[in-house]
Design a protein around this motif. Structure first.
Motif, PDB file in Angstrom:
ATOM      1  N   ASP A  27     -42.529  42.850  18.366  1.00 26.27           N
ATOM      2  CA  ASP A  27     -43.511  41.838  18.764  1.00 26.27           C
ATOM      3  C   ASP A  27     -43.155  41.472  20.196  1.00 26.27           C
ATOM      4  O   ASP A  27     -42.149  40.810  20.451  1.00 26.27           O
ATOM      5  CB  ASP A  27     -43.401  40.630  17.839  1.00 26.27           C
ATOM      6  N   SER A  28     -43.984  41.879  21.146  1.00 31.42           N
ATOM      7  CA  SER A  28     -43.614  41.751  22.555  1.00 31.42           C
ATOM      8  C   SER A  28     -43.863  40.364  23.133  1.00 31.42           C
ATOM      9  O   SER A  28     -43.554  40.133  24.309  1.00 31.42           O
ATOM     10  CB  SER A  28     -44.363  42.799  23.396  1.00 31.42           C
ATOM     11  N   HIS A  29     -44.373  39.431  22.323  1.00 34.36           N
ATOM     12  CA  HIS A  29     -44.640  38.079  22.846  1.00 34.36           C
ATOM     13  C   HIS A  29     -44.852  37.142  21.678  1.00 34.36           C
ATOM     14  O   HIS A  29     -45.882  37.191  20.996  1.00 34.36           O
ATOM     15  CB  HIS A  29     -45.892  38.109  23.722  1.00 34.36           C
ATOM     16  N   THR A  30     -43.874  36.270  21.449  1.00 35.68           N
ATOM     17  CA  THR A  30     -43.993  35.323  20.340  1.00 35.68           C
ATOM     18  C   THR A  30     -43.320  34.018  20.699  1.00 35.68           C
ATOM     19  O   THR A  30     -42.534  33.939  21.650  1.00 35.68           O
ATOM     20  CB  THR A  30     -43.400  35.926  19.052  1.00 35.68           C
ATOM     21  N   HIS A  31     -43.649  32.969  19.913  1.00 33.73           N
ATOM     22  CA  HIS A  31     -43.106  31.628  20.136  1.00 33.73           C
ATOM     23  C   HIS A  31     -42.482  31.154  18.819  1.00 33.73           C
ATOM     24  O   HIS A  31     -43.116  30.426  18.049  1.00 33.73           O
ATOM     25  CB  HIS A  31     -44.217  30.672  20.580  1.00 33.73           C
ATOM     26  N   LEU A  32     -41.254  31.563  18.558  1.00 34.67           N
ATOM     27  CA  LEU A  32     -40.590  31.197  17.306  1.00 34.67           C
ATOM     28  C   LEU A  32     -40.420  29.688  17.181  1.00 34.67           C
ATOM     29  O   LEU A  32     -40.474  29.144  16.067  1.00 34.67           O
ATOM     30  CB  LEU A  32     -39.228  31.880  17.217  1.00 34.67           C
ATOM     31  N   THR A  41     -41.088  27.477   9.332  1.00 37.01           N
ATOM     32  CA  THR A  41     -40.341  28.717   9.175  1.00 37.01           C
ATOM     33  C   THR A  41     -39.189  28.753  10.164  1.00 37.01           C
ATOM     34  O   THR A  41     -39.398  28.612  11.370  1.00 37.01           O
ATOM     35  CB  THR A  41     -41.256  29.931   9.419  1.00 37.01           C
ATOM     36  N   SER A  42     -37.974  28.948   9.689  1.00 39.89           N
ATOM     37  CA  SER A  42     -36.815  29.017  10.574  1.00 39.89           C
ATOM     38  C   SER A  42     -36.801  30.347  11.315  1.00 39.89           C
ATOM     39  O   SER A  42     -37.494  31.311  10.933  1.00 39.89           O
ATOM     40  CB  SER A  42     -35.525  28.866   9.771  1.00 39.89           C
ATOM     41  N   VAL A  43     -35.995  30.414  12.361  1.00 38.48           N
ATOM     42  CA  VAL A  43     -35.835  31.668  13.097  1.00 38.48           C
ATOM     43  C   VAL A  43     -35.357  32.766  12.162  1.00 38.48           C
ATOM     44  O   VAL A  43     -35.875  33.898  12.185  1.00 38.48           O
ATOM     45  CB  VAL A  43     -34.847  31.482  14.271  1.00 38.48           C
ATOM     46  N   GLU A  44     -34.380  32.460  11.348  1.00 35.64           N
ATOM     47  CA  GLU A  44     -33.828  33.470  10.433  1.00 35.64           C
ATOM     48  C   GLU A  44     -34.893  33.964   9.462  1.00 35.64           C
ATOM     49  O   GLU A  44     -35.006  35.172   9.218  1.00 35.64           O
ATOM     50  CB  GLU A  44     -32.627  32.891   9.674  1.00 35.64           C
ATOM     51  N   GLU A  45     -35.679  33.047   8.924  1.00 32.21           N
ATOM     52  CA  GLU A  45     -36.750  33.445   8.007  1.00 32.21           C
ATOM     53  C   GLU A  45     -37.781  34.310   8.715  1.00 32.21           C
ATOM     54  O   GLU A  45     -38.254  35.320   8.170  1.00 32.21           O
ATOM     55  CB  GLU A  45     -37.429  32.208   7.420  1.00 32.21           C
ATOM     56  N   VAL A  59     -39.796  39.402  21.352  1.00 32.19           N
ATOM     57  CA  VAL A  59     -39.569  38.819  22.675  1.00 32.19           C
ATOM     58  C   VAL A  59     -40.012  37.362  22.582  1.00 32.19           C
ATOM     59  O   VAL A  59     -41.199  37.063  22.407  1.00 32.19           O
ATOM     60  CB  VAL A  59     -40.345  39.571  23.770  1.00 32.19           C
ATOM     61  N   GLN A  60     -39.031  36.463  22.659  1.00 31.84           N
ATOM     62  CA  GLN A  60     -39.271  35.031  22.537  1.00 31.84           C
ATOM     63  C   GLN A  60     -39.567  34.449  23.910  1.00 31.84           C
ATOM     64  O   GLN A  60     -38.790  34.602  24.848  1.00 31.84           O
ATOM     65  CB  GLN A  60     -38.044  34.352  21.922  1.00 31.84           C
ATOM     66  N   ILE A  61     -40.701  33.773  23.996  1.00 27.43           N
ATOM     67  CA  ILE A  61     -41.173  33.241  25.268  1.00 27.43           C
ATOM     68  C   ILE A  61     -40.819  31.761  25.389  1.00 27.43           C
ATOM     69  O   ILE A  61     -41.132  30.958  24.501  1.00 27.43           O
ATOM     70  CB  ILE A  61     -42.703  33.409  25.387  1.00 27.43           C
ATOM     71  N   THR A 235     -47.957  39.115  18.869  1.00 22.15           N
ATOM     72  CA  THR A 235     -48.652  38.117  18.052  1.00 22.15           C
ATOM     73  C   THR A 235     -49.140  36.938  18.884  1.00 22.15           C
ATOM     74  O   THR A 235     -50.175  36.354  18.589  1.00 22.15           O
ATOM     75  CB  THR A 235     -47.732  37.552  16.945  1.00 22.15           C
ATOM     76  N   ASP A 236     -48.365  36.510  19.891  1.00 23.42           N
ATOM     77  CA  ASP A 236     -48.544  35.207  20.533  1.00 23.42           C
ATOM     78  C   ASP A 236     -48.490  34.114  19.471  1.00 23.42           C
ATOM     79  O   ASP A 236     -49.115  33.062  19.599  1.00 23.42           O
ATOM     80  CB  ASP A 236     -49.846  35.127  21.330  1.00 23.42           C
ATOM     81  N   ALA A 237     -47.751  34.388  18.391  1.00 21.55           N
ATOM     82  CA  ALA A 237     -47.648  33.449  17.267  1.00 21.55           C
ATOM     83  C   ALA A 237     -47.033  32.131  17.730  1.00 21.55           C
ATOM     84  O   ALA A 237     -46.166  32.128  18.594  1.00 21.55           O
ATOM     85  CB  ALA A 237     -46.794  34.076  16.162  1.00 21.55           C
TER      86      ALA A 237
END
Length: 286
Positions: A27-32, A41-45, A59-61, A235-237
């Protein structure tokens, strides 16, 4: 073992997991951090759910100073996470307007310090957004964008661009400043002509879940002409959840839904496209 109340709650909020990909992708662009805020949802999950369906890297933005610090911290703690840090194009004029030019300068200086860290692969997301910021913020946006371009070249880091209703100015400023060796248009939003322009310049084009929307034929037309060797998926999730799950939180584990839709548009097998996406992510982010 019975499921926890939290697990049962998440199942009612989050879409079901798709069939796993045979060829792992990123996932080249996401916001965990924002996913934690929206769905709990935790980072680990999030990373476990993603890995279970073949999404083995994210890739965490970080798009303001606190989130950029967080991105660098999480990337240092998790092998599957790569960080990108920047002032979002809407954050730069907000800082200047609400806290003054000195605050903007201080924020840019801290972004430069964070960008030099080894776990930070990119400056992003930076760029221009003429949808949410009015004419009064254009000069500050453009100044911030130029600073990020220069820093990406100085540090030899990837540039990740947010471009919303600003295509001509984004392309012009990239040409004026000279683009970094690796430039990514996150959540590509241009038409087929712009995709051809980006391809000629060697810019990566990252497509998100909105490529699955019924109204997104111009975006699919752009994808159709984009070379496979310049494609990324994201995702840009928690935003831009792909159909048929619009309205529910997005997350990296839904990347296979978008990959399969992209493969249809490109006339490629799922595995062939996934191999391109994996190799392109390695070239774009190391």
């Amino acid at each position: 073992m019975p499921k926890s109340a939290k697990a049962r709650s998440l199942e009612t909020v989050l879409p079901p997991p798709p069939e796993p990909l045979a060829v792992p992708v990123a996932d080249s662009h996401t916001h965990l951090d924002m996913q934690q805020d929206r769905s709990g949802t935790s980072v680990e999950e999030a990373l476990e759910r993603a890995a279970a369906v073949g999404v083995t890297r994210v890739v965490q933005i970080g798009c303001d100073v606190p989130r950029a610090r967080w991105a660098a911290k999480i990337a240092a703690e998790h092998e599957a996470v790569t960080a990108a840090v920047a002032l979002h194009p809407n954050e730069a004029p907000r800082l200047a307007a609400e806290e003054g030019p000195a605050a903007l300068d201080a924020a840019l200086a801290e972004i430069a310090e964070l960008a030099a860290l080894p776990q930070v692969a990119a400056l992003g997301e930076t760029g221009l957004d003429y949808f949410r910021t009015g004419p009064e913020g254009v000069a500050v946006q453009q100044r911030s964008f130029r600073e990020h371009i220069r820093l990406a070249k100085e540090l030899d880091k990837t540039l990740v661009i947010h471009d919303r209703e600003a295509h001509a100015d984004v392309l012009r400023i990239l040409e004026e400043e000279g683009a970094p060796r690796r430039t990514v248009f996150h959540c590509f939003s241009g038409d087929a002509a712009m995709a051809e322009t980006c391809a000629a310049a060697g810019y990566f084009m990252s497509f998100a879940g909105n490529v699955t929307f019924a109204s997104a034929q111009p975006l699919r037309d752009a994808l159709a002409v984009a070379p496979p060797e310049l494609l990324l998926v994201e995702t840009d999730a928690p935003f831009l959840t792909p159909a048929p799950f619009r309205g529910r939180p997005n997350a990296p584990y839904l990347i296979p839904v978008t990959v399969r839709a992209m493969a249809v548009v490109k006339g490629l097998s799922e595995d062939e496209l996934a191999r391109h996406l994996a190799a392109n992510t390695d070239r774009a982010f190391g």
